[in-house]
Design an enzyme around this catalytic site. Structure first.
Site, PDB file in Angstrom:
ATOM      1  N   CYS A 110      45.621  53.197  40.257  1.00 20.06           N
ATOM      2  CA  CYS A 110      45.553  52.112  41.238  1.00 20.06           C
ATOM      3  C   CYS A 110      44.111  51.695  41.488  1.00 20.06           C
ATOM      4  O   CYS A 110      43.736  50.567  41.260  1.00 20.06           O
ATOM      5  CB  CYS A 110      46.234  52.532  42.534  1.00 20.06           C
ATOM      6  SG  CYS A 110      46.134  51.293  43.843  1.00 20.06           S
TER       7      CYS A 110
ATOM      8  N   TYR B  97      39.833  41.095  27.973  1.00 23.35           N
ATOM      9  CA  TYR B  97      39.511  42.217  28.853  1.00 23.35           C
ATOM     10  C   TYR B  97      38.244  42.961  28.414  1.00 23.35           C
ATOM     11  O   TYR B  97      37.392  43.294  29.240  1.00 23.35           O
ATOM     12  CB  TYR B  97      40.704  43.170  28.895  1.00 23.35           C
ATOM     13  CG  TYR B  97      40.517  44.371  29.807  1.00 23.35           C
ATOM     14  CD1 TYR B  97      40.518  44.209  31.192  1.00 23.35           C
ATOM     15  CD2 TYR B  97      40.368  45.649  29.285  1.00 23.35           C
ATOM     16  CE1 TYR B  97      40.355  45.299  32.034  1.00 23.35           C
ATOM     17  CE2 TYR B  97      40.210  46.753  30.123  1.00 23.35           C
ATOM     18  CZ  TYR B  97      40.200  46.563  31.494  1.00 23.35           C
ATOM     19  OH  TYR B  97      40.033  47.648  32.328  1.00 23.35           O
TER      20      TYR B  97
ATOM     21  N   GLU C 277      37.512  40.878  38.224  1.00 26.52           N
ATOM     22  CA  GLU C 277      38.967  41.034  38.162  1.00 26.52           C
ATOM     23  C   GLU C 277      39.559  40.438  39.443  1.00 26.52           C
ATOM     24  O   GLU C 277      39.181  40.833  40.549  1.00 26.52           O
ATOM     25  CB  GLU C 277      39.346  42.504  38.010  1.00 26.52           C
ATOM     26  CG  GLU C 277      38.906  43.098  36.684  1.00 26.52           C
ATOM     27  CD  GLU C 277      39.528  44.460  36.398  1.00 26.52           C
ATOM     28  OE1 GLU C 277      40.454  44.866  37.129  1.00 26.52           O
ATOM     29  OE2 GLU C 277      39.082  45.110  35.437  1.00 26.52           O
TER      30      GLU C 277
ATOM     31  N   ASP D  64      35.157  52.991  40.202  1.00 25.60           N
ATOM     32  CA  ASP D  64      35.085  51.874  39.262  1.00 25.60           C
ATOM     33  C   ASP D  64      33.759  51.151  39.456  1.00 25.60           C
ATOM     34  O   ASP D  64      33.527  50.531  40.502  1.00 25.60           O
ATOM     35  CB  ASP D  64      36.240  50.905  39.486  1.00 25.60           C
ATOM     36  CG  ASP D  64      37.592  51.520  39.169  1.00 25.60           C
ATOM     37  OD1 ASP D  64      37.646  52.374  38.273  1.00 25.60           O
ATOM     38  OD2 ASP D  64      38.581  51.136  39.817  1.00 25.60           O
TER      39      ASP D  64
ATOM     40  N   CYS E 169      41.410  44.728  60.164  1.00 20.94           N
ATOM     41  CA  CYS E 169      40.844  43.381  60.227  1.00 20.94           C
ATOM     42  C   CYS E 169      41.558  42.581  61.310  1.00 20.94           C
ATOM     43  O   CYS E 169      42.783  42.461  61.288  1.00 20.94           O
ATOM     44  CB  CYS E 169      40.992  42.685  58.873  1.00 20.94           C
ATOM     45  SG  CYS E 169      40.417  40.968  58.887  1.00 20.94           S
TER      46      CYS E 169
ATOM     47  N   TYR F 224      34.145  44.519  39.216  1.00 22.47           N
ATOM     48  CA  TYR F 224      34.860  45.097  40.348  1.00 22.47           C
ATOM     49  C   TYR F 224      34.313  44.606  41.691  1.00 22.47           C
ATOM     50  O   TYR F 224      34.662  45.152  42.735  1.00 22.47           O
ATOM     51  CB  TYR F 224      34.778  46.625  40.290  1.00 22.47           C
ATOM     52  CG  TYR F 224      35.407  47.207  39.047  1.00 22.47           C
ATOM     53  CD1 TYR F 224      36.763  47.052  38.789  1.00 22.47           C
ATOM     54  CD2 TYR F 224      34.639  47.899  38.109  1.00 22.47           C
ATOM     55  CE1 TYR F 224      37.347  47.567  37.645  1.00 22.47           C
ATOM     56  CE2 TYR F 224      35.214  48.425  36.960  1.00 22.47           C
ATOM     57  CZ  TYR F 224      36.559  48.256  36.729  1.00 22.47           C
ATOM     58  OH  TYR F 224      37.137  48.762  35.600  1.00 22.47           O
TER      59      TYR F 224
ATOM     60  N   CYS G 162      39.772  46.848  40.954  1.00 20.92           N
ATOM     61  CA  CYS G 162      40.754  46.881  39.868  1.00 20.92           C
ATOM     62  C   CYS G 162      41.985  46.065  40.232  1.00 20.92           C
ATOM     63  O   CYS G 162      42.636  46.304  41.256  1.00 20.92           O
ATOM     64  CB  CYS G 162      41.160  48.327  39.576  1.00 20.92           C
ATOM     65  SG  CYS G 162      42.436  48.480  38.302  1.00 20.92           S
TER      66      CYS G 162
END
Length: 221
Positions: free
Chosen positions: A203, A86, A98, A133, A212, A138, A55
């Site tokens: 969110c 959208y 997205e 999601d 990382c 996504y 998202c």
């Protein structure tokens, strides 16, 4: 969420919605947090990088909070439909993900450091979803603008895969594609800096908790 419980699948070019030659909406002039223009041309010395990590509301905030980022905007990339809206992207029939476009000062924050933000703010092993999601929009993707970005992204992905494997996670499914092959289309005005306008809004992104490593890729020239 996916439609009718179907397993998400990317459309082919022939299956994708046709779209339109011009966008149906205008993009705001300036970033609500950083104050800089959303659209180019950008000042000399800045670089552009594109990140898809679920998202785009929460993803954009993670990048605009990063020192050295000059502006951000959200949009759709990786598919075939021209100037999508959208609702079309959510249908799964455009092929787009997205995406957050990040304009940054490489002397302050390198592309490799932005990749660290990217990897640590989502789970790149999940495929066509991030958490709750579900859908091809996504998916995790990197669209690179230069050979240097591509080499750095490849090295960073390999290094993060080692870290994920050591922590018991699966295989990274992030796409790496040249940006020039899949145009970026800005999203509607209300999606731009959504979590600045709606601080308590959804969110939707979250990482694996695995750090990382930095310093493994080629520096972007």
């Amino acid at each position: 969420m996916s439609l009718s419980g179907r397993i998400p699948a990317l459309p082919t070019r022939d299956q994708a919605l046709r779209g339109r030659p011009e966008p149906e909406f205008t993009v705001p002039g300036r970033h609500t947090v950083l104050g800089h223009p959303l659209l180019g041309p950008y000042p000399e010395g800045l670089a552009v990088a594109d990140f898809a990590l679920g998202c785009f509301w929460g993803a954009e905030r993670a990048f605009w909070r990063t020192p050295g980022v000059w502006t951000t905007l959200v949009g759709y990339q990786g598919g075939y439909t021209e100037n999508p809206v959208y609702e079309e992207v959510c249908s799964g029939l455009t092929g787009h993900a997205e995406t957050v476009r990040v304009v940054h000062d490489p002397s302050v924050v390198s592309y490799e450091q932005l990749l660290k933000v990217f990897w640590e703010n989502h789970d790149p092993t999940q495929g066509f979803r991030q958490g709750h999601d579900v859908g091809t929009q996504y998916r995790s993707a990197l669209h690179t603008h230069t050979p240097e970005q591509a080499a750095t992204a490849e090295a960073s992905r390999a290094a993060y895969q080692k870290a994920l494997t050591a922590s018991g996670h699966g295989t990274i499914r992030t796409e790496l594609l040249p940006a020039q092959d899949r145009p970026f289309y800005p999203a509607e005005a209300h999606h731009q800096q959504y979590l600045d306008k709606n601080p308590g809004g959804y969110c939707g992104i979250g990482g694996t908790g695995v750090s990382c490593p930095v310093g493994v890729g080629r520096a972007e020239s």
